[in-house]
Design an enzyme around this catalytic site. Sequence first.
Site, PDB file in Angstrom:
ATOM      1  N   SER A 145       0.828  -1.198   0.000  1.00  0.00           N
ATOM      2  CA  SER A 145       0.000   0.000   0.000  1.00  0.00           C
ATOM      3  C   SER A 145       0.873   1.263   0.000  1.00  0.00           C
ATOM      4  O   SER A 145       1.619   1.488  -0.958  1.00  0.00           O
ATOM      5  CB  SER A 145      -0.965  -0.042   1.197  1.00  0.00           C
ATOM      6  OG  SER A 145      -1.978   0.915   1.075  1.00  0.00           O
ATOM      7  N   ASP A 223     -10.063  -5.666  -3.552  1.00  0.00           N
ATOM      8  CA  ASP A 223      -9.482  -4.636  -2.683  1.00  0.00           C
ATOM      9  C   ASP A 223     -10.432  -3.436  -2.626  1.00  0.00           C
ATOM     10  O   ASP A 223     -10.804  -2.869  -3.656  1.00  0.00           O
ATOM     11  CB  ASP A 223      -8.125  -4.213  -3.243  1.00  0.00           C
ATOM     12  CG  ASP A 223      -7.304  -3.363  -2.294  1.00  0.00           C
ATOM     13  OD1 ASP A 223      -7.871  -2.447  -1.685  1.00  0.00           O
ATOM     14  OD2 ASP A 223      -6.090  -3.617  -2.175  1.00  0.00           O
ATOM     15  N   HIS A 256      -7.363  -6.029   0.631  1.00  0.00           N
ATOM     16  CA  HIS A 256      -6.195  -5.223   0.962  1.00  0.00           C
ATOM     17  C   HIS A 256      -5.447  -5.734   2.191  1.00  0.00           C
ATOM     18  O   HIS A 256      -4.467  -5.130   2.611  1.00  0.00           O
ATOM     19  CB  HIS A 256      -6.655  -3.778   1.215  1.00  0.00           C
ATOM     20  CG  HIS A 256      -5.583  -2.737   1.078  1.00  0.00           C
ATOM     21  ND1 HIS A 256      -5.003  -2.405  -0.128  1.00  0.00           N
ATOM     22  CD2 HIS A 256      -4.973  -1.936   2.007  1.00  0.00           C
ATOM     23  CE1 HIS A 256      -4.101  -1.448   0.049  1.00  0.00           C
ATOM     24  NE2 HIS A 256      -4.064  -1.151   1.343  1.00  0.00           N
TER      25      HIS A 256
END
Length: 278
Positions: A145, A223, A256
């Site tokens: 991320s 995600d 995620h």
Amino acid sequence: MERIEHRAAAGGWQSVYRHQSATLGCAMNFAIYLPPQAENGPVPVLYWLSGLTCSEQNFITKAGAQRYAAEHGVAIVCPDTSPRGDEVADDPGYDLGKGAGFYLNATQTPWASHYRMYDYVVSELPALVEQHFPVTAARAISGHSMGGHGALMIALREPDRYRSASAFSPIVAPSQVPWGEKAFGAYLGIDRQSWSAWDTVALLSRPQTHTPVPLLVDQGLADEFLEKQLRPELLQAACDAAGHPLQLNLHAGYDHSYYFIASFIGEHMAWHAQALRN
């Protein structure tokens, strides 16, 4: 340095150290996993950069990477995600300030005095690690991320320092998404031209004078941040236009979370290990 954690893991040792960072002007923690091969001599290193709200703890406790690092004889170093301490500027939101350093060098008040994570990750921390631990100067870099943004951006800016770079669910174009616009505006100011030096997609549009660092990216299609914050299609287009080597893997059903990272970290460790042997 002060060692504050030390545990056996996969035949090697998972430790956490605290030191005073001259670059950041505060005390910092970092984690290091030394595989069993380090008992017999120096081993190459993978630097892992974590995401928003994380510290040095998330990856070492959730990803299950130690078994793969032991298999391939690779050390893993995990810095914290920002400067820490009462004297360090902060913001009430989760996506700015402590836990959200974005791996750049801030230029704006009040952030500039401490938020220099780029210099810390690229220069100060590797010098410390290579001085005190049985590791070589063969380095790879990866992250998740915000940390995926950091890994790709740093590798593009420092191609002589890293053999390979990978990411899970990276913020590939922070100048074009809300997370990045908020952080870059605060840390770097309103001049968007200055943002391009810290943006992976923007960096790929610049002429390259070095052998390109190969990139590996895995992205889950379930995600929750995919369309608004991550936008991997921008990375694919930028790499295609620049002729930069990219392997982009899209996975149905994955989100995620660290469940996604744990599912594919073995493939990333093997890919980096091969590059580090070359």
